[in-house]
Design an enzyme around this catalytic site. Structure first.
Site, PDB file in Angstrom:
ATOM      1  N   GLN A   1      12.708  -5.661  -7.002  1.00  0.00           N
ATOM      2  CA  GLN A   1      11.846  -6.493  -7.856  1.00  0.00           C
ATOM      3  C   GLN A   1      11.582  -5.929  -9.248  1.00  0.00           C
ATOM      4  O   GLN A   1      11.608  -6.662 -10.236  1.00  0.00           O
ATOM      5  CB  GLN A   1      10.514  -6.779  -7.145  1.00  0.00           C
ATOM      6  CG  GLN A   1       9.606  -7.669  -7.981  1.00  0.00           C
ATOM      7  CD  GLN A   1       8.466  -8.259  -7.195  1.00  0.00           C
ATOM      8  OE1 GLN A   1       8.685  -8.956  -6.230  1.00  0.00           O
ATOM      9  NE2 GLN A   1       7.245  -7.973  -7.613  1.00  0.00           N
TER      10      GLN A   1
ATOM     11  N   THR B   1      -5.885  -0.467  -3.176  1.00  0.00           N
ATOM     12  CA  THR B   1      -4.668  -1.001  -3.790  1.00  0.00           C
ATOM     13  C   THR B   1      -4.892  -2.365  -4.441  1.00  0.00           C
ATOM     14  O   THR B   1      -3.972  -2.922  -5.023  1.00  0.00           O
ATOM     15  CB  THR B   1      -3.559  -1.132  -2.730  1.00  0.00           C
ATOM     16  OG1 THR B   1      -4.069  -1.948  -1.670  1.00  0.00           O
ATOM     17  CG2 THR B   1      -3.139   0.204  -2.181  1.00  0.00           C
TER      18      THR B   1
ATOM     19  N   GLN C   1      -5.524 -11.883  -3.787  1.00  0.00           N
ATOM     20  CA  GLN C   1      -4.647 -12.702  -4.637  1.00  0.00           C
ATOM     21  C   GLN C   1      -5.371 -13.878  -5.299  1.00  0.00           C
ATOM     22  O   GLN C   1      -5.035 -14.283  -6.408  1.00  0.00           O
ATOM     23  CB  GLN C   1      -3.444 -13.169  -3.810  1.00  0.00           C
ATOM     24  CG  GLN C   1      -2.620 -11.978  -3.306  1.00  0.00           C
ATOM     25  CD  GLN C   1      -1.840 -12.240  -2.036  1.00  0.00           C
ATOM     26  OE1 GLN C   1      -1.662 -13.388  -1.635  1.00  0.00           O
ATOM     27  NE2 GLN C   1      -1.365 -11.182  -1.388  1.00  0.00           N
TER      28      GLN C   1
ATOM     29  N   ALA D   1      14.697  -8.282  -2.885  1.00  0.00           N
ATOM     30  CA  ALA D   1      15.317  -7.949  -4.178  1.00  0.00           C
ATOM     31  C   ALA D   1      14.758  -6.625  -4.711  1.00  0.00           C
ATOM     32  O   ALA D   1      13.665  -6.225  -4.326  1.00  0.00           O
ATOM     33  CB  ALA D   1      15.004  -9.057  -5.179  1.00  0.00           C
TER      34      ALA D   1
ATOM     35  N   HIS E   1       2.954 -14.712  -5.580  1.00  0.00           N
ATOM     36  CA  HIS E   1       1.763 -14.883  -4.735  1.00  0.00           C
ATOM     37  C   HIS E   1       0.582 -14.082  -5.312  1.00  0.00           C
ATOM     38  O   HIS E   1      -0.472 -14.024  -4.704  1.00  0.00           O
ATOM     39  CB  HIS E   1       2.077 -14.424  -3.316  1.00  0.00           C
ATOM     40  CG  HIS E   1       2.270 -12.923  -3.205  1.00  0.00           C
ATOM     41  ND1 HIS E   1       3.106 -12.200  -4.041  1.00  0.00           N
ATOM     42  CD2 HIS E   1       1.716 -11.994  -2.379  1.00  0.00           C
ATOM     43  CE1 HIS E   1       3.063 -10.919  -3.717  1.00  0.00           C
ATOM     44  NE2 HIS E   1       2.222 -10.767  -2.713  1.00  0.00           N
TER      45      HIS E   1
ATOM     46  N   ASP F   1      -6.351   5.511   2.098  1.00  0.00           N
ATOM     47  CA  ASP F   1      -6.502   4.101   1.754  1.00  0.00           C
ATOM     48  C   ASP F   1      -7.956   3.705   1.993  1.00  0.00           C
ATOM     49  O   ASP F   1      -8.522   3.981   3.056  1.00  0.00           O
ATOM     50  CB  ASP F   1      -5.571   3.277   2.653  1.00  0.00           C
ATOM     51  CG  ASP F   1      -5.239   1.940   2.050  1.00  0.00           C
ATOM     52  OD1 ASP F   1      -6.195   1.202   1.733  1.00  0.00           O
ATOM     53  OD2 ASP F   1      -4.051   1.633   1.896  1.00  0.00           O
TER      54      ASP F   1
ATOM     55  N   ALA G   1      -6.197 -12.416   0.700  1.00  0.00           N
ATOM     56  CA  ALA G   1      -6.840 -11.167   0.246  1.00  0.00           C
ATOM     57  C   ALA G   1      -7.256 -11.259  -1.228  1.00  0.00           C
ATOM     58  O   ALA G   1      -7.911 -12.217  -1.625  1.00  0.00           O
ATOM     59  CB  ALA G   1      -5.931  -9.975   0.532  1.00  0.00           C
TER      60      ALA G   1
ATOM     61  N   SER H   1       2.752  -6.841  -7.662  1.00  0.00           N
ATOM     62  CA  SER H   1       3.607  -7.806  -8.369  1.00  0.00           C
ATOM     63  C   SER H   1       2.982  -8.176  -9.709  1.00  0.00           C
ATOM     64  O   SER H   1       3.683  -8.301 -10.725  1.00  0.00           O
ATOM     65  CB  SER H   1       3.809  -9.061  -7.522  1.00  0.00           C
ATOM     66  OG  SER H   1       4.511  -8.730  -6.348  1.00  0.00           O
TER      67      SER H   1
ATOM     68  N   HIS I   1       0.840  -1.200   0.000  1.00  0.00           N
ATOM     69  CA  HIS I   1       0.000   0.000   0.000  1.00  0.00           C
ATOM     70  C   HIS I   1       0.878   1.255   0.000  1.00  0.00           C
ATOM     71  O   HIS I   1       0.627   2.203  -0.737  1.00  0.00           O
ATOM     72  CB  HIS I   1      -0.914   0.009   1.228  1.00  0.00           C
ATOM     73  CG  HIS I   1      -1.921  -1.107   1.228  1.00  0.00           C
ATOM     74  ND1 HIS I   1      -3.263  -0.892   1.453  1.00  0.00           N
ATOM     75  CD2 HIS I   1      -1.807  -2.436   1.016  1.00  0.00           C
ATOM     76  CE1 HIS I   1      -3.910  -2.052   1.390  1.00  0.00           C
ATOM     77  NE2 HIS I   1      -3.035  -3.000   1.136  1.00  0.00           N
TER      78      HIS I   1
ATOM     79  N   TRP J   1      -1.184  -7.560  -5.987  1.00  0.00           N
ATOM     80  CA  TRP J   1      -1.586  -6.746  -7.142  1.00  0.00           C
ATOM     81  C   TRP J   1      -0.416  -5.959  -7.727  1.00  0.00           C
ATOM     82  O   TRP J   1      -0.283  -5.833  -8.945  1.00  0.00           O
ATOM     83  CB  TRP J   1      -2.764  -5.842  -6.781  1.00  0.00           C
ATOM     84  CG  TRP J   1      -3.333  -5.145  -7.986  1.00  0.00           C
ATOM     85  CD1 TRP J   1      -3.519  -3.818  -8.151  1.00  0.00           C
ATOM     86  CD2 TRP J   1      -3.798  -5.766  -9.217  1.00  0.00           C
ATOM     87  NE1 TRP J   1      -4.058  -3.549  -9.392  1.00  0.00           N
ATOM     88  CE2 TRP J   1      -4.240  -4.736 -10.064  1.00  0.00           C
ATOM     89  CE3 TRP J   1      -3.873  -7.079  -9.663  1.00  0.00           C
ATOM     90  CZ2 TRP J   1      -4.752  -4.979 -11.339  1.00  0.00           C
ATOM     91  CZ3 TRP J   1      -4.370  -7.331 -10.938  1.00  0.00           C
ATOM     92  CH2 TRP J   1      -4.808  -6.284 -11.755  1.00  0.00           C
TER      93      TRP J   1
END
Ligand code: UDP
Length: 482
Positions: A359, A145, A399, A357, A374, A123, A397, A379, A18, A377
């Protein structure tokens, strides 16, 4: 930059996914000359200061300020996915009254030598912010998000309860298609509902929070989503029937990059990480051949059991593909020692493990050919923009919904939800990196192009963000007149 008196307060729920995308939104607003205050929890702010250059990066924007607030939890609380309800509860108990005090006239958010806060972007899982904004008479926009599709599934929960689909019963067929989430009847199974819907008891705290917060969204002046029209058109159409003022402005990381590139030749590298990024993995990637590596990361909140870790590990080693795996500190329950020699040797030969990392850079590296994710959102969007096909193993959530879309609707990868078995992992990794790769290449490439098109001048997300900025500026001017 044309400066005006608009001053936006941005207030994210204090977890990695978030905070990092709302920081991107903050920077986008700064670029358009708005004053922005970013309200972080103390602990998140300390970690950002420790692991990133966020303060010097934002010092470019004279209208930008950080403020902090307590999340009410003790410093040693893990704040991980399996304890997320503690964060919700503590924010409601401790942070909410402090937020109100800070925002009311005379409060610290309004007493500096800057214009008073004229709009809030909060949020969307903290709807108490709506009451405070209304109390002082300023507009509030909610930022969710999650994907639009997941938001829509959350929105339909009362209907699913009414139809008897929820709560899920013990003998329910999890592969049964649902008709209660309009627009998704052809592919959304009981199994694909957001994880919180699996609670056997509807008084479950996490289920209650997401359901009730989502239903309150229409009380805000608008809803902002980190998605783009071409990706989630159907869900956006449904949501707009209930919440007409909707701004789809994502993918935010690509949007920010694009607007920065329009102003400067090479924008500096930016990180919003709450852990130290181990950049040695980039040197390791440099030595690997094109599209040969599968990147493995389960994000910032997932907790694995030791058994799950071992199954993934065997699957990766047995696939004989190169892998780069992020194993976050304290993300595996149980014994972190005495792993089978075969796994350690297989990793020495073909793998590389880091604790955290960079990413976005990893996904953009030419050596990376797949992402075992996983399905968080951020990613998912980062993988889409980098044109990297995915294997999805959703944890919680939104995912569960995202991974269904990736596998069944967008055809950008394979969904292996609810299965954690070394034989399946080995096969699916081989499929993604070789045997079935060809079937994914075209949709992955097409979606990457649509994502990138949405954030450049005249793209839908670009126009939607301009509309949001105009709306913020106009509401400030109206307030100044009256
Ligand atoms: N991330 C990162 N390094 C890592 C793992 C994750 O920078 O080693 C970032 C990733 O790029 C993404 C965020 O952390 O922006 C994770 O957000 P997401 O929504 O995917 O999942 P969450 O962590 O919220 O479950």
């Amino acid at each position: 930059m044309d400066s005006d008196h608009s001053h936006v307060l941005i207030f994210p729920f204090p977890v990695q996914g978030h905070v990092s995308c709302m920081l991107k939104l903050a920077e986008l607003l700064c670029l358009s000359g708005l004053h922005v205050t970013f309200l972080n929890s103390d602990i998140i702010h300390r970690r950002l200061l420790r692991y990133t250059d966020v303060v010097s990066r934002f010092s470019r924007y004279p209208g930008f300020t950080f403020e902090t607030i307590s999340d009410g939890l003790p410093p040693d609380h893990p704040r991980s996915g399996n304890r997320v309800v503690d964060i919700f509860d503590s924010i409601k108990m401790v942070t909410k009254p402090r937020f109100r005090e800070m925002l009311l006239p005379g409060g610290c958010l309004n007493c500096s030598n800057r214009p008073p806060v004229s709009s809030v972007i909060a949020d969307g899982i903290m709807c108490f912010t709506i009451d405070v904004a209304k109390e002082i008479g300023i507009p509030i926009y909610l930022f969710r998000t999650v994907s639009a599709s997941c938001f829509w599934a959350f929105y339909c929960i009362p209907k699913l309860i009414e139809s008897g689909d929820l709560p899920i019963k013990e003998d329910d067929e999890m592969d049964r298609l649902l008709i209660g989430v309009t627009g998704m009847e052809k592919y959304l199974r009981l199994r694909d509902l957001p994880s919180f819907c699996r609670a056997s008891d509807l008084s479950d705290r996490a289920f209650q929070v997401v359901t009730s917060e989502t239903q309150e969204t229409h009380r805000a002046n608008g809803l902002i989503l980190n998605t783009f029209e071409d990706l989630e058109e159907s869900a956006l159409v449904q949501i707009r029937k209930h919440i007409p003022n909707l701004y789809a402005i994502g993918p935010l990381h690509a949007h920010l990059k694009s607007r920065l590139e329009a102003r400067m030749t090479s924008p500096p590298r930016s990180s919003n990480s709450l852990w130290e990024e181990d950049r040695t993995c980039m040197t390791w990637l440099d030595k690997q051949s094109r599209k040969s590596v599968i990147y493995v990361s389960f994000g910032s909140m997932t907790m694995l059991s030791r058994e799950e870790l071992i199954e993934f590990w065997y699957g990766l080693v047995n696939s004989r593909k190169k892998f780069l795996w992020v194993v976050r500190p304290n993300s595996v329950a149980g014994d972190g020692q005495n792993f089978p020699t075969q796994l350690l040797e297989g990793t020495m030969e073909r793998g590389y493990m880091v604790r955290w990392a960079p990413q976005e850079e990893v996904l953009a590296h030419p050596a990376v050919g797949g992402f075992l994710t996983h399905s968080g959102w951020n990613s998912t969007l980062e993988s889409i923009v980098a044109a990297v096909p995915m294997i999805c193993w959703p944890y919680y959530a939104d995912q569960q919904v995202n991974s269904r879309l990736v596998g069944e609707v967008w055809k950008l990868g394979f969904d292996m939800k609810d299965i954690c078995d070394r034989v399946v992992v080995e096969k699916i990794v081989k499929d993604l990196m070789g045997v079935r790769r060809d079937e994914l290449i075209r949709p992955v490439d097409r979606m990457m192009k649509m994502a990138r098109r949405s954030v450049v001048e005249d793209g839908t997300s670009h126009s939607n963000l301009n509309r949001l900025i105009d709306d913020i500026k106009t509401s400030t001017k109206k307030k100044e007149i009256f």
